[in-house]
Design a protein around this motif. Structure first.
Motif, PDB file in Angstrom:
ATOM      1  N   ASP A  43       0.868  -1.185   0.059  1.00 30.90           N
ATOM      2  CA  ASP A  43      -0.088   0.033  -0.170  1.00 30.90           C
ATOM      3  C   ASP A  43       0.753   1.416  -0.021  1.00 30.90           C
ATOM      4  OD1 ASP A  43      -2.376  -1.442   0.015  1.00 30.90           O
ATOM      5  OD2 ASP A  43      -2.797  -1.279   2.069  1.00 30.90           O
ATOM      6  N   THR A  80       2.783   2.047  -3.110  1.00 30.83           N
ATOM      7  CA  THR A  80       1.944   2.496  -4.094  1.00 30.83           C
ATOM      8  C   THR A  80       1.431   4.049  -3.796  1.00 30.83           C
ATOM      9  OG1 THR A  80       0.904   0.239  -4.764  1.00 30.83           O
ATOM     10  CG2 THR A  80      -0.493   2.186  -5.230  1.00 30.83           C
ATOM     11  N   ASP A  91       9.830   3.766  -8.189  1.00 35.07           N
ATOM     12  CA  ASP A  91       9.097   2.780  -8.606  1.00 35.07           C
ATOM     13  C   ASP A  91       9.713   1.459  -7.872  1.00 35.07           C
ATOM     14  OD1 ASP A  91      11.070   3.134 -10.593  1.00 35.07           O
ATOM     15  OD2 ASP A  91      10.728   0.986 -11.330  1.00 35.07           O
ATOM     16  N   TRP A 130       7.804  -0.035  -4.995  1.00 40.51           N
ATOM     17  CA  TRP A 130       6.613  -1.134  -5.170  1.00 40.51           C
ATOM     18  C   TRP A 130       7.028  -2.724  -5.765  1.00 40.51           C
ATOM     19  CZ3 TRP A 130       4.822  -3.499  -9.569  1.00 40.51           C
ATOM     20  CH2 TRP A 130       3.576  -4.481  -9.073  1.00 40.51           C
ATOM     21  N   ARG A 145       6.376  -6.050  -4.194  1.00 36.58           N
ATOM     22  CA  ARG A 145       5.501  -7.017  -5.051  1.00 36.58           C
ATOM     23  C   ARG A 145       6.037  -8.222  -4.970  1.00 36.58           C
ATOM     24  NH1 ARG A 145       0.640  -8.280  -5.107  1.00 36.58           N
ATOM     25  NH2 ARG A 145       1.724  -9.831  -3.613  1.00 36.58           N
TER      26      ARG A 145
END
Length: 402
Positions: free
Chosen positions: A343, A346, A364, A367, A371
C-alpha cells in the motif's frame, strides 16, 4: 536518511552501535542504487563494502571472533539496508540467519566453521532444503558426496559458503553441511531477472556430486517427517520474521524517499489553496496514514522478535505450544507488513505526483521490490492459518513455510 519515521526518546539507549555502521553503509548504497539496479549486475562490490565495515560477522559469538550481537541486530541491519536496497538486504538477512543457526547447533565442527567464517568475513547463502527428489547426501570413503538442485537461491553468486540441508541416502537423517562454493561440482547460474528484488541475486544452483568432509558437517538431525529438533523448528519462523523486517524496511524507504521528493520538488495541487506541498492537507494525511501503519508493523515485528529472542537465549522453553504461538505472532506481523509495504509503495505516487514517475527518481523500485518479495509464499494461506488459530486455537504444524 533518518533512522526512524517517529522519534522515541527511549529508543537510542537500547540500540546497537552496529546500526550506525549499517546507516553509513546504506547512505553509500543510496548514491548508486539506481545505476546498480538498472545494470542488474551481481553486487559483489556491495558485499565487499559490508565486509570492510565488519558487518558480516556482527552476529557471531565473541569467542568465535565476532561482535556477539543477537540475531535481531542482524534483522535490524537488513531492515536498514532494505530502505535503500531491498535486494542486498534480502541476501544479507539470509546470510545472518544461516550463520546464526550454524552456531546455535553448537557442535565442534560448527564452531570451527563459524570461527573461520568470522576470520575470513565469509558470506553465506543456501540452496534451501534439498529433499523430496531434489538431491541428497551419501557416504563416500572418509567423506560425503552431495547432490542438490535449486531453482533459485538468494545470494548464491555472492556466497563463499552454502548452508546445505540434505537427507542421507544411507540412514535417512537430515544433514546440515557447509559447502565451499569453489568446490568441484558447484554450479551457480546467471538466471535471475525478476521485476523486483533484482540485487538479491537469487539465481539457480546445482550441486553435482560435491565432495565434503566430516569436518564440513555442522549437525545431523532426525529424518524429515519426524518431530524436528527444538532449534531446527525455529528456522522457518526466523525467516518468516525476517520477511516482515524486510517489508518494513521497504515501507520506510518508500516513505523516506517520497518525503525527500516532496520537500525538494513537490507541488501542491492547484485546488489545495496552499502554496507549499508540505501544507497540502491530502499529502499530510497520506504520510500520516502510512507512517502510522509502519509504526504499527514495527511494534508487531519487535513483539514477535522478543519471543524468538527468548527462545534463542534459552529463557523460554521451545515446546510445540510455545513454538506454535510464536509462529502465529510472526505470521501476523508478516501478513500486516505485506499489505502495508504494498500500500505505501503505491500510495507515495499520490503524494509525489506525475513528475515523480520519471525513471531517474527510482521511486518505482519500492513497489517492485515489495511486490516481488511478498510473493514468496501466498498471503491467503497465512490469513487462513491465522483465522483457524483465532477461531479454534489450532497451532501450525512446522513446515517449510511456517
Amino acid at each position: 536518511m533518518p533512522r526512524h519515521l517517529f522519534a522515541n526518546p527511549l529508543r537510542p539507549a537500547s540500540e546497537s552501535p552496529w546500526l550506525d555502521v549499517a546507516e553509513r553503509v546504506a547512505d553509500q548504497l543510496r548514491e548508486t542504487i539506481l545505476d546498480r539496479e538498472a545494470s542488474n549486475e551481481i553486487p559483489h562490490d556491495v558485499v565487499d563494502l559490508l565486509r570492510e565495515h565488519g558487518l558480516l560477522s556482527v552476529i557471531v559469538r565473541t569467542d568465535l571472533g565476532g561482535a556477539g550481537e543477537p540475531w535481531s541486530t542482524g534483522a535490524e541491519i537488513a531492515r536498514i539496508l532494505a530502505r535503500v536496497d531491498a535486494g542486498i538486504a534480502h541476501a544479507v538477512g539470509y546470510h545472518y540467519t544461516w550463520l546464526w543457526f550454524t552456531q546455535l547447533y553448537d557442535t565442534d565442527t560448527g564452531r570451527e566453521i563459524v570461527r573461520r567464517s568470522a576470520e575470513r568475513q565469509s558470506f553465506w547463502a543456501s540452496i534451501g532444503s534439498a529433499f523430496g527428489g531434489s538431491g541428497g547426501i551419501r557416504a563416500d570413503g572418509e567423506g560425503y558426496l552431495i547432490d542438490a538442485k535449486r531453482g533459485f537461491a538468494t545470494g548464491a553468486p555472492l556466497a563463499d559458503l552454502f548452508f546445505t540441508q540434505t537427507v542421507s541416502a544411507d540412514d535417512g537423517r537430515f544433514y546440515i553441511s557447509a559447502v565451499d562454493t569453489t568446490l568441484d561440482g558447484v554450479s551457480v547460474f546467471d538466471d535471475w531477472d525478476a521485476v523486483g528484488q533484482r540485487l538479491s541475486a537469487s539465481t539457480g544452483v546445482v550441486l553435482d556430486a560435491v565432495r565434503v568432509s566430516a569436518a564440513d558437517v555442522i549437525a545431523v538431525l532426525p529424518p524429515p517427517g519426524q518431530q524436528p529438533a527444538p532449534l531446527q523448528s525455529l528456522m522457518i519462523p526466523s525467516f518468516q520474521l525476517l520477511f516482515a523486517y524486510l517489508n518494513l524496511g521497504i515501507t520506510e524507504g518508500a516513505l523516506f524517499e517520497a518525503r525527500a521528493y516532496v520537500l525538494e520538488s513537490g507541488r501542491p495541487w492547484i485546488h489545495s489553496g496552499v502554496d507549499s506541498s508540505t501544507d497540502d492537507p491530502y499529502i499530510q494525511s497520506l504520510f500520516g496514514e502510512h507512517a502510522s501503519k509502519a509504526l504499527g508493523v514495527e511494534a508487531q515485528v519487535h513483539a514477535a522478535g522478543d519471543v524468538l529472542g527468548a527462545f534463542f537465549a534459552g529463557t523460554l522453553e521451545i515446546t510445540p505450544t510455545t513454538r506454535g504461538q510464536a509462529a502465529e505472532l510472526i505470521a501476523a506481523a508478516k501478513v500486516v507488513s505485506h499489505r502495508v509495504a504494498l500500500d505505501a509503495s503505491t500510495a507515495i505516487f499520490d503524494a509525489t505526483g506525475a513528475r515523480s514517475s520519471a525513471r531517474r527518481f527510482g521511486l518505482d523500485r519500492f513497489w517492485r521490490n515489495a511486490r516481488t518479495i511478498t510473493l514468496h509464499d501466498p498471503v491467503s494461506y497465512k490469513y487462513k492459518e491465522l483465522g483457524d488459530y483465532v477461531l479454534t486455537g489450532a497451532l501450525p504444524e512446522p513446515s517449510v513455510y511456517r
